[in-house]
Design an enzyme around this catalytic site. Structure first.
Site, PDB file in Angstrom:
ATOM      1  N   GLY A 173       4.989  -9.816   4.249  1.00 26.54           N
ATOM      2  CA  GLY A 173       5.795  -9.679   5.464  1.00 26.54           C
ATOM      3  C   GLY A 173       5.196 -10.457   6.631  1.00 26.54           C
ATOM      4  CG  LEU A 206       7.256   1.501  -0.864  1.00 29.30           C
ATOM      5  CD1 LEU A 206       8.002   1.374  -2.205  1.00 29.30           C
ATOM      6  CD2 LEU A 206       6.440   0.242  -0.586  1.00 29.30           C
ATOM      7  CB  SER A 248       4.432  -0.371  10.989  1.00 29.42           C
ATOM      8  OG  SER A 248       3.132   0.042  10.610  1.00 29.42           O
ATOM      9  NE  ARG A 306      -2.707   1.618   9.668  1.00 28.50           N
ATOM     10  CZ  ARG A 306      -3.097   0.613   8.872  1.00 28.50           C
ATOM     11  NH1 ARG A 306      -2.412  -0.518   8.842  1.00 28.50           N
ATOM     12  NH2 ARG A 306      -4.159   0.724   8.111  1.00 28.50           N
ATOM     13  CD  GLN A 323      -5.983  -3.746   2.797  1.00 28.01           C
ATOM     14  OE1 GLN A 323      -5.874  -4.211   1.677  1.00 28.01           O
ATOM     15  NE2 GLN A 323      -5.015  -3.873   3.696  1.00 28.01           N
ATOM     16  CG  HIS A 344       7.068  -2.006   2.218  1.00 24.59           C
ATOM     17  ND1 HIS A 344       6.888  -0.881   2.982  1.00 24.59           N
ATOM     18  CD2 HIS A 344       5.868  -2.658   2.208  1.00 24.59           C
ATOM     19  CE1 HIS A 344       5.646  -0.835   3.421  1.00 24.59           C
ATOM     20  NE2 HIS A 344       5.002  -1.905   2.980  1.00 24.59           N
ATOM     21  CD  GLN A 350      -1.734  -8.709   4.382  1.00 22.87           C
ATOM     22  OE1 GLN A 350      -2.609  -7.850   4.403  1.00 22.87           O
ATOM     23  NE2 GLN A 350      -0.477  -8.425   4.062  1.00 22.87           N
ATOM     24  CG  MET A 397      -1.908  -1.200   1.171  1.00 18.28           C
ATOM     25  SD  MET A 397      -3.440  -0.959   2.074  1.00 18.28           S
ATOM     26  CE  MET A 397      -2.836  -0.588   3.701  1.00 18.28           C
TER      27      MET A 397
HETATM   28  O1  PAF Z   1      -0.034  -5.665   3.501  1.00 17.30           O
HETATM   29  C1  PAF Z   1      -0.488  -4.783   2.759  1.00 17.30           C
HETATM   30  O2  PAF Z   1       0.174  -3.779   2.480  1.00 17.30           O
HETATM   31  C2  PAF Z   1      -1.868  -4.944   2.162  1.00 17.30           C
HETATM   32  O3  PAF Z   1      -2.726  -5.583   3.055  1.00 17.30           O
HETATM   33  C3  PAF Z   1      -1.859  -5.671   0.809  1.00 17.30           C
HETATM   34  C4  PAF Z   1      -1.350  -7.092   0.930  1.00 17.30           C
HETATM   35  C5  PAF Z   1      -0.976  -4.902  -0.181  1.00 17.30           C
HETATM   36  C6  PAF Z   1      -3.281  -5.725   0.255  1.00 17.30           C
HETATM   37  O4  PAF Z   1      -3.819  -4.455   0.092  1.00 17.30           O
END
Ligand code: PAF
Length: 281
Positions: free
Chosen positions: A143, A29, A181, A183, A57, A33, A149, A26
């Site tokens: 990750g 980065l 993160s 965030r 989401q 990432h 997830q 998303m």
């Molecule tokens: O982990 C994330 O950044 C998101 O949940 C993903 C896998 C790109 C799906 O939108």
């Protein structure tokens, strides 16, 4: 780096890339990432990334509108890493007018994060399925930081026979242990200093497991004690089977995964640590 903005552009570019590793993101980065981008080259001819802040989401009271979107800096990082293709769609490309399909993964998507964030994993599974269909990667990287997830995606890939190999990259941490993160930028200086309690708690429980403690109530309370030294508000602390994420009363010799979600102010942080299997006694 080819920047593809439509499905047709991705498909045309993808056709030239051979065996393809893929890192969906998303954006915003960070080094975590980028470690996935580097790992994705392993055994592949080329690496593709996507940046898409997926609205489906996010819950109604979550941080969709303020989610960081430093797109120029992200593109520069991907260019510098030698990523061959970036899929950078708008919401209309991923969810065109009339879009009306959702992927619902079962039990594993409804506990922990799924219980606190209803619909979250349906949004994740739906977009990841679409991204796999559009990008057609051979291998996709996620990750470990978002451990649930990874398990939800593994379940979906198994159940729907998706022809993608799922690989998981280790969590990267700041020097004091805070998991990287996107965030973390929301944290005030005070909350940032306190947020290391997530890792301190996990590390304390891991040390107790290494010292012979297997009762999850005891391990959980070690984690809770660390969080309680701060202003963090716990959503959940879980010690669960590493595959199914079902809660355990005692950690078996095969090990387990400890995960937690804690709120500092308006920022919600998650983290996890795997309890390694005990050597055969
Ligand atoms: O982990 C994330 O950044 C998101 O949940 C993903 C896998 C790109 C799906 O939108």
């Amino acid at each position: 780096m080819k920047i593809a903005r439509t499905v047709a552009e991705v498909r045309a570019a993808r056709a030239t890339l051979g065996r393809l590793g893929f890192v969906p993101t998303m954006g915003a980065l960070h080094d975590g990432h980028m470690s996935l981008m580097a790992a994705a080259r392993d055994g592949c001819d080329a690496v593709a990334a996507s940046i898409f802040v997926n609205p489906t989401q996010f819950g109604p009271n979550e941080d969709l509108s303020r989610y960081p979107r430093p797109i120029e800096a992200d593109i520069a990082r991907l260019e510098a890493a030698g990523v061959e293709m970036l899929f950078l769609p708008t919401v209309d490309i991923v969810y065109p007018h009339g879009f009306d399909t959702r992927i619902e993964v079962g039990a594993i998507a409804n506990r922990l994060e799924g219980a606190v964030r209803p619909g979250h994993f349906s949004g994740v599974a739906t977009v990841v399925n679409k991204l796999f269909n559009i990008v057609a990667p051979d291998v996709a990287w996620f990750g470990q930081k978002d451990v649930q997830q990874t398990r939800v995606i593994l379940q979906m890939v198994r159940d729907l026979d998706l022809p993608v190999e799922i690989r998981i990259g280790a969590t990267l941490r700041e020097a004091d242990g805070l998991a990287l993160s996107s965030r973390n930028v929301y944290l005030s200086a005070g909350d940032r200093a306190e947020a290391v309690a997530l890792y301190r708690g996990l590390a304390a429980a891991e040390a107790a497991w290494a010292g012979g403690e297997a009762r999850t109530a005891t391990l959980r309370s070690l984690i809770a004690t660390e969080i309680a030294t701060t202003g963090g508000v716990v959503d959940y602390i879980s010690i669960a089977d590493g595959d199914t994420l079902e809660e355990l009363d005692a950690v078996p010799d095969a090990g387990a995964v400890m995960s937690l979600a804690v709120r500092y102010g308006t920022t919600r942080l998650i983290d996890n640590l795997v309890l390694a299997p005990r050597a055969a006694r």
